[in-house]
Design a protein around this motif. Structure first.
Motif, PDB file in Angstrom:
ATOM      1  N   LYS A 190       0.838  -1.209   0.000  1.00  0.00           N
ATOM      2  CA  LYS A 190       0.000   0.000   0.000  1.00  0.00           C
ATOM      3  C   LYS A 190       0.858   1.238   0.000  1.00  0.00           C
ATOM      4  N   ALA A 191       1.904   1.193   0.792  1.00  0.00           N
ATOM      5  CA  ALA A 191       2.807   2.356   0.843  1.00  0.00           C
ATOM      6  C   ALA A 191       3.427   2.626  -0.515  1.00  0.00           C
ATOM      7  N   LEU A 192       3.594   1.591  -1.278  1.00  0.00           N
ATOM      8  CA  LEU A 192       4.170   1.756  -2.612  1.00  0.00           C
ATOM      9  C   LEU A 192       3.123   2.147  -3.627  1.00  0.00           C
ATOM     10  N   GLY A 193       1.908   2.195  -3.184  1.00  0.00           N
ATOM     11  CA  GLY A 193       0.839   2.591  -4.089  1.00  0.00           C
ATOM     12  C   GLY A 193       0.270   1.452  -4.885  1.00  0.00           C
ATOM     13  N   LEU A 194       0.621   0.226  -4.526  1.00  0.00           N
ATOM     14  CA  LEU A 194       0.121  -0.921  -5.283  1.00  0.00           C
ATOM     15  C   LEU A 194      -1.280  -1.302  -4.842  1.00  0.00           C
TER      16      LEU A 194
END
Lengths: 612, 122
Positions: B104-108
């Motif tokens: 999530k932090a990576l935007g995935l």
């Protein structure tokens, strides 16, 4: 019913494995599933190649699975399709089931598998080794017997000595029991001496035949014709019928070639030596000198043979003659002309020295022996290489009577030797090195004995497995160091010859001047072509010294220091057993030569003592 | 939603099975059905894949299978979670949570997914 009861008590024991495929089929059948499903389950189980108990587990679980699937309302086709690929399923199930096994069992299985694989590899390797060993054929290209016979057969009959020796054996006939035990080596004063005198007086014709034979230019012994032995045995033991003739093969292995004539010639030399001593007692100097010349003649004939063993006997025979000659040099038996005649015989025997003053031995038979072995028990790749095979080894062993008693053990074990034996090429190369070293070594003087290294090169043949490939070779060699011993024997004879020639020259000087010479220079060149070298210090000549009792001819010894003839008295050249081939303690001599510090301090070697 | 790729399934499959067994014991076919239905087909695995997975979990001592007669009278092998299995499930849950947080932090990921145990049964 029994199966059901057992399963109820022990649902997943190895006992189920005993129930084999029938149990599996019965279990699947009992599930009452449609045929395609039961086939699928049976197929998956079979493909796992698991143990029967494990397959039963899997079958049980899969049948329950498909039953659940069908009971849930899915169609048979759907449940089969949903199951997936049976091959992949079987692989995955098998992998998982194996991983679930107890580690000890896994390790045990791996260990058993490893042992089975290793055993199979060993068996296959052994079978392959057997095949390579027994399938190969030797390529025997050289007939060494024919090669050494060819020059002998070319000798005109009138020049060949051997037929006369055979006649002499028959003329001597049976040897009396009183003499037979110790032979003719006994000298004056021995208990058998009167018997020897009487016997030889009754066999003057035999003695004359021996002298005639020894005067022939060549021996002419035919190595393929042993028929003379029958006549010899009949003459010696008329009451015992001679044995059967043993036929000699057309191309026998060289190591099997018999040399029975060597014993006869040594015996002939002893007979002549005994008669020479009798002649000296009777002051019959012509007969004395004739006998010595005959003994020298035998030694020269033996030196012309192609076998190193013959040369060894030649050296021994020459040594015998010189020992007998020494006994009379200081007496009044021989005049100047007699001594000159004696010196001529001594100087030419057993062979003329090479320009360096050394008797050069023919060592080629050593090469021939090994190369003949190689051609009979190795294959031939046409480039000098080859591998060890059975070849003619079995026949040769039977011939020598050395085969292992149990054929199965022998035929099963022998091929494994090929794993430890070098290739033919390597053995040949090492043989070439050893022979080259031997030729170099025999040209080194006695004082350089420590630098003789050919025995180490010959020993490497053993390291390369030659003894393993041909066990009979090991017994023939009589241990390591045979070449060094041979050269020491040659050195001994050379030294003896040099000392004896010096003694004869000194005696001639005394006869001419009434006194012993005080220096060797006085003997050269009238009585000696040149001053003989000190055998242990070739840069210096032999030494002489007069005492109030005698003329001493001596060497400065290993320390090369002239101690005025102080030190070892008359040990080196005095035979411990008159007539024997062992003339000195070779082991001690080698020790001193290899480690000069172990030799005695004052170690002048007295070679000949001529009493006044 | 389509099934997971095999590589992802290899990591998620065992955790999913452990999670299902954490609520109650189940038999093989039932596990297959539950995985399919409760994850909307995402964690649907071939039936031939489940049993090897169960055997592996059993070999590791994370689950245990017991044969019992079902209501229908037929034998079924019911699997339940062992104590070691529960510990493993807790660890896997922690790791999967951390994993999804990282994605999530990576935007995935659009949002953090709900824990598996809270996915409603269809």
């Amino acid at each position: 019913m029994i199966h059901t009861a057992l399963r109820a008590v022990m649902p997943t024991t190895y006992l189920n494995t005993w129930l084999s495929r029938r149990a599996l089929r019965r279990l699947i059948a009992r599930a009452e599933l449609p045929r395609p499903v039961t086939d699928l389950i049976a197929d998956v189980c079979a493909r796992t190649h698991l143990r029967r108990s494990e397959q039963l587990d899997v079958a049980r679980e899969l049948t329950a699975h498909f039953q659940s699937g069908l009971e849930s309302g899915a169609s048979m086709e759907d449940v089969i399709a949903a199951f997936g690929d049976p091959k992949r399923a079987a692989r995955s199930i098998a992998r998982a089931k194996r991983a679930a096994r107890h580690p000890t069992i896994r390790y045990l299985q791996h260990a058993i598998l490893a042992v089975v694989l290793l055993s199979t590899s060993v068996v296959l390797f052994y079978a392959f080794t057997l095949y390579r060993y027994y399938a190969g054929e030797p390529n025997v290209t050289r007939n060494y017997l024919a090669e050494i016979r060819a020059p002998v057969l070319a000798i005109p009959d009138q020049d060949r000595a051997w037929p006369l020796y055979v006649r002499a054996i028959q003329e001597f006939g049976a040897i009396p029991r009183e003499i037979a035990r110790d032979g003719f080596a006994a000298g004056p004063g021995a208990q058998t001496w009167p018997f020897i005198r009487k016997y030889l007086a009754a066999h003057t014709q035999g003695l004359a035949t021996l002298r005639e034979a020894a005067g022939k230019p060549v021996l002419g012994f035919d190595y393929a014709d042993l028929s003379w032995q029958k006549a010899a045995m009949r003459a010696r033991s008329p009451e015992h019928p001679p044995g059967m003739d043993v036929p000699i093969a057309d191309n026998p292995i060289v190591v099997s070639i018999l040399l029975p004539h060597l014993h006869e010639l040594r015996n002939a030399a002893r007979i002549l030596a005994a008669d020479a001593r009798i002649a000296a007692e009777d002051e019959d100097k012509q007969r004395y000198l004739a006998n010595l010349e005959a003994i020298f003649g035998i030694s020269r004939q033996l030196m012309s043979e192609p076998f190193t063993l013959s040369h060894l006997v030649a050296l021994a025979v020459a040594e015998l003659a010189m020992s007998v000659a020494r006994e009379q040099v200081a007496t009044d038996l021989l005049g100047d002309a007699d001594l000159a005649r004696l010196a001529s015989g001594v100087a030419r025997s057993p062979a003329r020295a090479s320009p360096g003053g050394m008797i050069i031995l023919d060592l080629e038979s050593e090469r021939v022996i090994v190369e003949d072995i190689l051609q009979r028990i190795f294959t031939d790749d046409g480039r000098g290489g080859g591998r060890l095979i059975e070849g003619e080894l079995g026949d040769i062993e039977r011939q020598f009577g050395v085969a292992l008693p149990h054929p199965l053990a022998r035929n099963g074990i022998f091929p494994l030797r090929a794993l430890a034996v070098a290739s033919r090429r390597k053995l040949q190369d090492q043989l070439d090195l050893a022979m080259a070293a031997a030729e170099r070594d025999q040209r080194r003087p006695l004082s350089a004995h420590a630098q003789r290294s050919c025995d180490e090169e010959f020993a490497k043949l053993t390291d390369l497995g030659l003894d393993l490939a041909f066990p009979i070779y090991a017994s023939m060699r009589e241990g390591d160091g045979w070449a060094g011993s041979l050269f020491l024997t040659r050195d001994h004879v050379e030294a003896h010859r040099a000392a004896l020639l010096t003694a004869i020259a000194a005696k001639r000087h005394q006869l001419a001047t009434g006194a012993w010479p005080t220096a060797l220079d006085q003997l050269v060149p009238r009585y000696l072509a040149q001053a003989p070298p000190d055998p242990l210090d070739p840069r210096s000549p032999l030494r002489i010294r007069t005492t109030k009792d005698a003329l001493v001819i001596y060497s400065a010894g290993i320390n090369k220091t002239d101690d005025n003839a102080q030190g070892i008295n008359d040990r080196w050249l005095a035979p411990p057993n008159p007539g024997s081939q062992t003339f000195y303690d070779a082991g001690t001599l080698e020790l001193w030569l290899d480690n000069p510090s172990t030799a005695p301090q004052q170690d002048d070697w007295i070679l000949i003592l001529l009493p006044n | 939603m389509s099934k997971l790729d095999r590589e992802l399934m290899r990591g998620a499959g065992p955790a999913a099975v452990l999670s299902l067994l954490s609520s109650r014991e189940m038999y093989g076919y039932e596990l297959v059905e539950q995985l399919d239905q409760r994850t909307d087909g995402v964690l649907k695995m071939g039936q031939s894949t489940l049993y090897p997975l169960l055997y592996n979990l059993e070999a590791k001592g994370l689950v245990k299978g017991v044969w019992r007669s079902a209501d229908s009278g037929r034998d079924r092998k019911y699997y339940h979670l062992t104590a070691a299995g529960k510990k493993r499930l807790a660890r896997d849950a922690e790791q999967l949570t951390a994993f999804s947080g990282a994605m999530k932090a990576l935007g995935l990921l659009a949002r953090a997914p709900a824990p598996i145990s809270h996915v409603p049964v269809l």
